[in-house]
Design a protein around this motif. Sequence first.
Motif, mmCIF file in Angstrom:
data_model
loop_
_atom_site.group_PDB
_atom_site.id
_atom_site.type_symbol
_atom_site.label_atom_id
_atom_site.label_comp_id
_atom_site.label_asym_id
_atom_site.label_seq_id
_atom_site.Cartn_x
_atom_site.Cartn_y
_atom_site.Cartn_z
ATOM 1 N N GLY A 107 39.720 -8.291 -129.679
ATOM 2 C CA GLY A 107 40.419 -8.135 -128.421
ATOM 3 C C GLY A 107 40.790 -9.475 -127.813
ATOM 4 O O GLY A 107 41.911 -9.667 -127.317
ATOM 5 N N ALA A 108 39.845 -10.413 -127.831
ATOM 6 C CA ALA A 108 40.118 -11.730 -127.253
ATOM 7 C C ALA A 108 41.307 -12.387 -127.952
ATOM 8 O O ALA A 108 42.184 -12.968 -127.311
ATOM 9 N N PHE A 138 38.462 -8.048 -117.315
ATOM 10 C CA PHE A 138 37.776 -8.632 -118.469
ATOM 11 C C PHE A 138 38.775 -8.728 -119.604
ATOM 12 O O PHE A 138 39.359 -7.724 -120.006
ATOM 13 N N HIS A 139 38.974 -9.942 -120.124
ATOM 14 C CA HIS A 139 39.970 -10.119 -121.183
ATOM 15 C C HIS A 139 39.415 -10.789 -122.437
ATOM 16 O O HIS A 139 40.167 -11.003 -123.384
ATOM 17 N N GLU A 190 44.348 -4.618 -116.915
ATOM 18 C CA GLU A 190 43.867 -3.446 -117.645
ATOM 19 C C GLU A 190 44.254 -2.208 -116.828
ATOM 20 O O GLU A 190 43.867 -2.128 -115.660
ATOM 21 N N ASP A 223 46.341 -4.998 -120.979
ATOM 22 C CA ASP A 223 45.209 -5.154 -121.895
ATOM 23 C C ASP A 223 44.628 -3.760 -122.136
ATOM 24 O O ASP A 223 43.956 -3.197 -121.275
ATOM 25 N N VAL A 225 42.690 -3.069 -124.771
ATOM 26 C CA VAL A 225 41.659 -3.275 -125.787
ATOM 27 C C VAL A 225 40.603 -2.170 -125.711
ATOM 28 O O VAL A 225 40.138 -1.665 -126.731
ATOM 29 N N GLN A 226 40.242 -1.764 -124.488
ATOM 30 C CA GLN A 226 39.237 -0.708 -124.322
ATOM 31 C C GLN A 226 39.870 0.653 -124.034
ATOM 32 O O GLN A 226 39.370 1.679 -124.476
ATOM 33 N N LYS A 252 39.474 -2.692 -129.835
ATOM 34 C CA LYS A 252 38.245 -1.926 -130.056
ATOM 35 C C LYS A 252 38.368 -0.723 -131.007
ATOM 36 O O LYS A 252 37.816 -0.739 -132.091
HETATM 37 C C1 LIG Z 1 36.178 -5.781 -125.129
HETATM 38 C C2 LIG Z 1 37.381 -6.223 -124.394
HETATM 39 C C3 LIG Z 1 38.024 -7.422 -124.710
HETATM 40 C C4 LIG Z 1 37.456 -8.389 -125.718
HETATM 41 O O1 LIG Z 1 37.466 -7.856 -127.004
HETATM 42 P P1 LIG Z 1 36.633 -8.609 -128.183
HETATM 43 O O2 LIG Z 1 36.992 -7.819 -129.403
HETATM 44 O O3 LIG Z 1 35.201 -8.542 -127.809
HETATM 45 O O4 LIG Z 1 37.140 -9.996 -128.230
HETATM 46 C C5 LIG Z 1 39.180 -7.730 -124.032
HETATM 47 N N1 LIG Z 1 39.698 -6.906 -123.089
HETATM 48 C C6 LIG Z 1 39.105 -5.749 -122.764
HETATM 49 C C7 LIG Z 1 39.740 -4.871 -121.738
HETATM 50 C C8 LIG Z 1 37.922 -5.372 -123.391
HETATM 51 O O5 LIG Z 1 37.320 -4.231 -123.042
#
Ligand SMILES: *Cc1c(COP(=O)(O)O)cnc(C)c1O
Length: 403
Positions: A107-108, A138-139, A190, A223, A225-226, A252
């Motif tokens: 994600g990062a 959180f990014h 997010e 974002d 990612v989650q 994720k």
């Molecule tokens: C977990 C997360 C990240 C970071 O992902 P990693 O795979 O741990 O680097 C970035 N943004 C959001 C919204 C997340 O939940």
Amino acid sequence: MSNNTQEILELYKKSVMPTYAPSIAIASGKGVTVRDADNRAFYDFTSGIGIHNVGHCHPKVVKAIQDQAATLIHASNLFATEPQVNLAAKLVRLSGLGGKVFFANSGAEANEAAIKLARRWGVANGGRYEIITMRGSFHGRTLATVAATGQGWCQDGYDPLPVGFVYADFNDLASVKAAVTDKTVAIMLEPVQGEGGVNPATEEFMRGVRALCDEKNLLMICDEVQSGMGRTGTWFAWQGYGVEPDLFTLAKALAGGVPMGALVSKARYADVFGPSTHASTFGGNPIAAAAALAVIEVIEEENLLDRAKELGELLKAALQAEVDKYDQLLEVRGKGLMLGLAVDGDAKEVVDALQAQGLLTLTAGPHVVRFLPPLVLKEDDLEDAIDMISDAFDCAFGGEEEG
Ligand SMILES: *Cc1c(COP(=O)(O)O)cnc(C)c1O
């Protein structure tokens, strides 16, 4: 592979840097259940932190990984591979944005790519580089994504941080507007804040950010990612708001537990990166891509977008009933199967109480318990889990019922 939980945790303490503090050693997983190294079963409502949307070791994902591992494990991005191009085409189609994809491994890294693309475009379009991010966001944990993360506890001890990030208040359009300068190039958020406490954006806020980006020629970066890959009941949470971002990131749940990140763009930004301007050796690796294609197929075949919505409503109602019962529970919020329970006290203690009953959950900040069950959850498993929740709260808060 025969050490018990105690032995594994001792080895962990001796040799693994203590960035986490595990109290369980997981040995295997199947569907919504994991087993620890002492063969104790738990319902995994963490999904490995939002990874196992199709459950642990889904047979289709396992087979895709096994077949790809026996065919080609890695080629590097000096060469094209079929799983990668098929996955890119699939993500573009699911997004409807008509753009292209850059693949990373986390994600990062996906967010880092989004930040770099926005800067590259902004520098060429008015010398702009500032990115507005949200407080409570959180990014990720690289230096740039830590700077993008609007939470001090992630940043402490890492000065000097990369410059060019400005913070605004989530769900407060006036605060975002006030942060725009002639150097601003993007607004990053997010759609449902995860680590920051499971806070969904309001529709008004998402539409307002989109309109502001259109007005000022800024990129809107989501974002996901989650929140992506069906977690909130749509492929990507932004689709539940009726607005389109210019860029969005995934990681994720994308490849069912194989490390993978992706940056997806609108057509307008599809060719901002050119040869040698950005790269990743492993990004879009054939095993990860094959796993991701299988994950997408399972989500489609098992109708998991609708399931996330339906089961989310059931779990939300059950948690609301607990909130109504106990003063120590304040609020349930979230979208689909991304739910948070705000508590008056230490969320970690509640997570521990649930773990003692056999249910694994997460915190999201100090005062929120987070529920991210696999989307393949069945009603009877959910009922069992709800019983565990009731029992845990009865143990923890019983005797102080409000009626
Ligand atoms: C977990 C997360 C990240 C970071 O992902 P990693 O795979 O741990 O680097 C970035 N943004 C959001 C919204 C997340 O939940």
